[in-house]
Design a protein around this motif. Structure first.
Motif, PDB file in Angstrom:
ATOM      1  N   LEU A  51       0.739  -1.289   0.002  1.00 34.88           N
ATOM      2  CA  LEU A  51      -0.198  -0.106  -0.024  1.00 34.88           C
ATOM      3  C   LEU A  51       1.048   1.291   0.031  1.00 34.88           C
ATOM      4  O   LEU A  51       0.509   2.384  -0.956  1.00 34.88           O
ATOM      5  CB  LEU A  51      -0.933   0.057   1.408  1.00 34.88           C
ATOM      6  N   THR A  52       2.155   1.248   0.858  1.00 33.77           N
ATOM      7  CA  THR A  52       2.755   2.377   0.730  1.00 33.77           C
ATOM      8  C   THR A  52       3.418   2.707  -0.593  1.00 33.77           C
ATOM      9  O   THR A  52       3.590   3.828  -1.305  1.00 33.77           O
ATOM     10  CB  THR A  52       3.884   1.954   1.634  1.00 33.77           C
ATOM     11  N   SER A  53       3.791   1.532  -1.241  1.00 31.00           N
ATOM     12  CA  SER A  53       4.261   1.562  -2.899  1.00 31.00           C
ATOM     13  C   SER A  53       3.284   2.369  -3.570  1.00 31.00           C
ATOM     14  O   SER A  53       3.538   3.394  -4.302  1.00 31.00           O
ATOM     15  CB  SER A  53       4.742   0.091  -3.327  1.00 31.00           C
ATOM     16  N   VAL A  54       2.184   1.776  -3.434  1.00 27.30           N
ATOM     17  CA  VAL A  54       0.903   2.378  -4.389  1.00 27.30           C
ATOM     18  C   VAL A  54       0.844   3.842  -4.020  1.00 27.30           C
ATOM     19  O   VAL A  54       0.698   4.934  -4.943  1.00 27.30           O
ATOM     20  CB  VAL A  54      -0.319   1.759  -4.363  1.00 27.30           C
ATOM     21  N   LEU A  55       0.806   4.137  -2.618  1.00 29.89           N
ATOM     22  CA  LEU A  55       0.549   5.679  -2.189  1.00 29.89           C
ATOM     23  C   LEU A  55       1.907   6.471  -2.621  1.00 29.89           C
ATOM     24  O   LEU A  55       1.571   7.867  -2.933  1.00 29.89           O
ATOM     25  CB  LEU A  55       0.227   5.565  -0.638  1.00 29.89           C
ATOM     26  N   LEU A  56       3.092   6.099  -2.636  1.00 33.33           N
ATOM     27  CA  LEU A  56       4.289   6.884  -3.083  1.00 33.33           C
ATOM     28  C   LEU A  56       3.846   7.269  -4.493  1.00 33.33           C
ATOM     29  O   LEU A  56       4.100   8.410  -4.800  1.00 33.33           O
ATOM     30  CB  LEU A  56       5.393   6.146  -2.849  1.00 33.33           C
ATOM     31  N   ILE A  57       3.465   6.433  -5.184  1.00 30.07           N
ATOM     32  CA  ILE A  57       3.203   6.646  -6.579  1.00 30.07           C
ATOM     33  C   ILE A  57       2.170   7.668  -6.726  1.00 30.07           C
ATOM     34  O   ILE A  57       2.289   8.744  -7.670  1.00 30.07           O
ATOM     35  CB  ILE A  57       3.191   5.412  -7.421  1.00 30.07           C
ATOM     36  N   LYS A  64       2.855  16.120  -9.266  1.00 29.53           N
ATOM     37  CA  LYS A  64       2.900  16.472 -10.594  1.00 29.53           C
ATOM     38  C   LYS A  64       1.836  17.117 -11.098  1.00 29.53           C
ATOM     39  O   LYS A  64       2.011  17.860 -12.287  1.00 29.53           O
ATOM     40  CB  LYS A  64       3.510  15.259 -11.533  1.00 29.53           C
ATOM     41  N   SER A  65       0.519  16.841 -10.528  1.00 28.01           N
ATOM     42  CA  SER A  65      -0.628  17.418 -11.006  1.00 28.01           C
ATOM     43  C   SER A  65      -0.819  18.544 -10.419  1.00 28.01           C
ATOM     44  O   SER A  65      -2.192  19.271 -10.348  1.00 28.01           O
ATOM     45  CB  SER A  65      -1.738  16.482 -11.032  1.00 28.01           C
ATOM     46  N   LYS A  66       0.050  19.171  -9.486  1.00 25.73           N
ATOM     47  CA  LYS A  66      -0.305  20.380  -8.547  1.00 25.73           C
ATOM     48  C   LYS A  66      -1.155  20.311  -7.530  1.00 25.73           C
ATOM     49  O   LYS A  66      -2.049  21.443  -7.221  1.00 25.73           O
ATOM     50  CB  LYS A  66      -0.368  21.670  -9.622  1.00 25.73           C
ATOM     51  N   LYS A  67      -1.349  19.102  -7.249  1.00 29.48           N
ATOM     52  CA  LYS A  67      -2.696  18.746  -6.374  1.00 29.48           C
ATOM     53  C   LYS A  67      -1.825  18.731  -4.876  1.00 29.48           C
ATOM     54  O   LYS A  67      -1.748  17.507  -4.443  1.00 29.48           O
ATOM     55  CB  LYS A  67      -3.503  17.522  -6.391  1.00 29.48           C
ATOM     56  N   ILE A  68      -1.387  19.738  -4.242  1.00 29.29           N
ATOM     57  CA  ILE A  68      -0.303  19.796  -3.148  1.00 29.29           C
ATOM     58  C   ILE A  68      -0.908  19.453  -1.790  1.00 29.29           C
ATOM     59  O   ILE A  68      -0.523  18.450  -1.366  1.00 29.29           O
ATOM     60  CB  ILE A  68       0.161  21.390  -2.999  1.00 29.29           C
ATOM     61  N   SER A  69      -2.306  19.616  -1.608  1.00 32.85           N
ATOM     62  CA  SER A  69      -2.801  19.233  -0.515  1.00 32.85           C
ATOM     63  C   SER A  69      -2.995  17.783  -0.355  1.00 32.85           C
ATOM     64  O   SER A  69      -2.926  17.094   0.380  1.00 32.85           O
ATOM     65  CB  SER A  69      -4.373  20.044  -0.377  1.00 32.85           C
ATOM     66  N   LEU A  70      -3.413  17.231  -1.622  1.00 24.04           N
ATOM     67  CA  LEU A  70      -3.489  15.842  -1.836  1.00 24.04           C
ATOM     68  C   LEU A  70      -2.211  15.147  -1.487  1.00 24.04           C
ATOM     69  O   LEU A  70      -2.275  14.011  -0.957  1.00 24.04           O
ATOM     70  CB  LEU A  70      -4.349  15.485  -3.100  1.00 24.04           C
ATOM     71  N   HIS A  71      -1.186  15.785  -2.143  1.00 24.34           N
ATOM     72  CA  HIS A  71       0.301  15.152  -2.118  1.00 24.34           C
ATOM     73  C   HIS A  71       0.630  15.075  -0.339  1.00 24.34           C
ATOM     74  O   HIS A  71       0.992  14.070   0.001  1.00 24.34           O
ATOM     75  CB  HIS A  71       1.224  15.900  -2.685  1.00 24.34           C
ATOM     76  N   ILE A  74      -1.452  12.370   1.270  1.00 28.13           N
ATOM     77  CA  ILE A  74      -0.918  11.011   1.093  1.00 28.13           C
ATOM     78  C   ILE A  74       0.433  10.614   1.739  1.00 28.13           C
ATOM     79  O   ILE A  74       0.864   9.773   2.226  1.00 28.13           O
ATOM     80  CB  ILE A  74      -0.852  10.786  -0.491  1.00 28.13           C
ATOM     81  N   MET A  75       1.439  11.822   1.771  1.00 25.63           N
ATOM     82  CA  MET A  75       2.508  11.467   2.203  1.00 25.63           C
ATOM     83  C   MET A  75       2.578  11.455   3.575  1.00 25.63           C
ATOM     84  O   MET A  75       3.245  10.761   4.207  1.00 25.63           O
ATOM     85  CB  MET A  75       3.517  12.688   1.946  1.00 25.63           C
ATOM     86  N   LYS A  76       1.672  12.251   4.339  1.00 23.89           N
ATOM     87  CA  LYS A  76       1.343  11.860   5.897  1.00 23.89           C
ATOM     88  C   LYS A  76       1.084  10.374   6.176  1.00 23.89           C
ATOM     89  O   LYS A  76       1.341   9.810   7.182  1.00 23.89           O
ATOM     90  CB  LYS A  76       0.625  12.962   6.414  1.00 23.89           C
ATOM     91  N   PHE A  77      -0.083  10.044   5.431  1.00 23.86           N
ATOM     92  CA  PHE A  77      -0.506   8.658   5.552  1.00 23.86           C
ATOM     93  C   PHE A  77       0.897   7.660   5.285  1.00 23.86           C
ATOM     94  O   PHE A  77       0.668   6.655   6.038  1.00 23.86           O
ATOM     95  CB  PHE A  77      -1.731   8.316   4.585  1.00 23.86           C
ATOM     96  N   CYS A  78       1.505   7.779   4.428  1.00 25.04           N
ATOM     97  CA  CYS A  78       2.795   6.986   3.952  1.00 25.04           C
ATOM     98  C   CYS A  78       3.546   6.781   5.327  1.00 25.04           C
ATOM     99  O   CYS A  78       4.062   6.062   5.705  1.00 25.04           O
ATOM    100  CB  CYS A  78       3.481   7.348   3.009  1.00 25.04           C
TER     101      CYS A  78
END
Length: 172
Positions: A51-57, A64-71, A74-78
């Motif tokens: 799951l971490t692998s998928v979430l890192l991607i 890359k899509s400029k979705k900073i909040s989503l990024h 996701i990183m906090k969840f990782c």
């Protein structure tokens, strides 16, 4: 000036954490606690690695899509997943006998395992420094370090799954 002091403090803390975690894990591997059965944990922590692998991607795609909040989410969840993995991994190894690999691909298995272990140690400070640079708003340095951290963290997460798949037939 205050930001520099905060950075200096956080750098020292990251270095301390990066030294303490591998030492603590090594020490705890020497501790055996009998009477508990945590044999159900390896497939769970392998799934966490997957799951971490998928979430890192997904986090890479988000930024890359400029979705900073989503990024950021996701990183906090990782980070949380990685912490959960570590706790489960240590609990399992403290309560279980070591498993020996018995397959035909011993050289491949140990190459993957050794690279996984060494890079999992080195990824701790990389992840923490990358994260702190982001939360401090130092995005230029964050991006530079993330280009190094991302592939190593992804490799560690993916090879964690590979190691599990290769060793799982030999669990007692």
């Amino acid at each position: 000036m205050i930001k520099n002091m905060e950075t200096e403090k956080s750098n020292k803390l990251i270095i301390a954490i990066s030294v303490v975690i591998p030492i603590a894990v090594a020490i705890l591997f020497g501790v055996k606690i009998d009477g508990y059965d945590f044999s159900f944990l390896p497939p769970i922590y392998a799934t966490i690695n997957g799951l971490t692998s998928v979430l890192l991607i997904a986090a890479l795609i988000a930024i890359k899509s400029k979705k900073i909040s989503l990024h950021e989410r996701i990183m906090k969840f990782c980070l949380i997943l990685s912490g959960l993995f570590l706790v489960m991994y240590v609990i399992y190894h403290m309560t279980s006998e070591p498993t020996s690999y018995g397959g035909d691909y011993k050289n491949l298995y140990f190459t993957i395992l050794i690279s996984h272990i060494l890079l999992s140690i080195s990824v701790i400070p990389l992840v923490l420094f990358t994260y702190v640079r982001a939360i401090n708003g130092n995005f230029d340095k964050h991006r530079k370090l993330a280009k190094i951290t991302f592939p190593i963290w992804l490799y560690v997460a993916v090879t964690g799954v590979v190691v599990y798949i290769m060793i799982s037939p030999y669990y007692a």
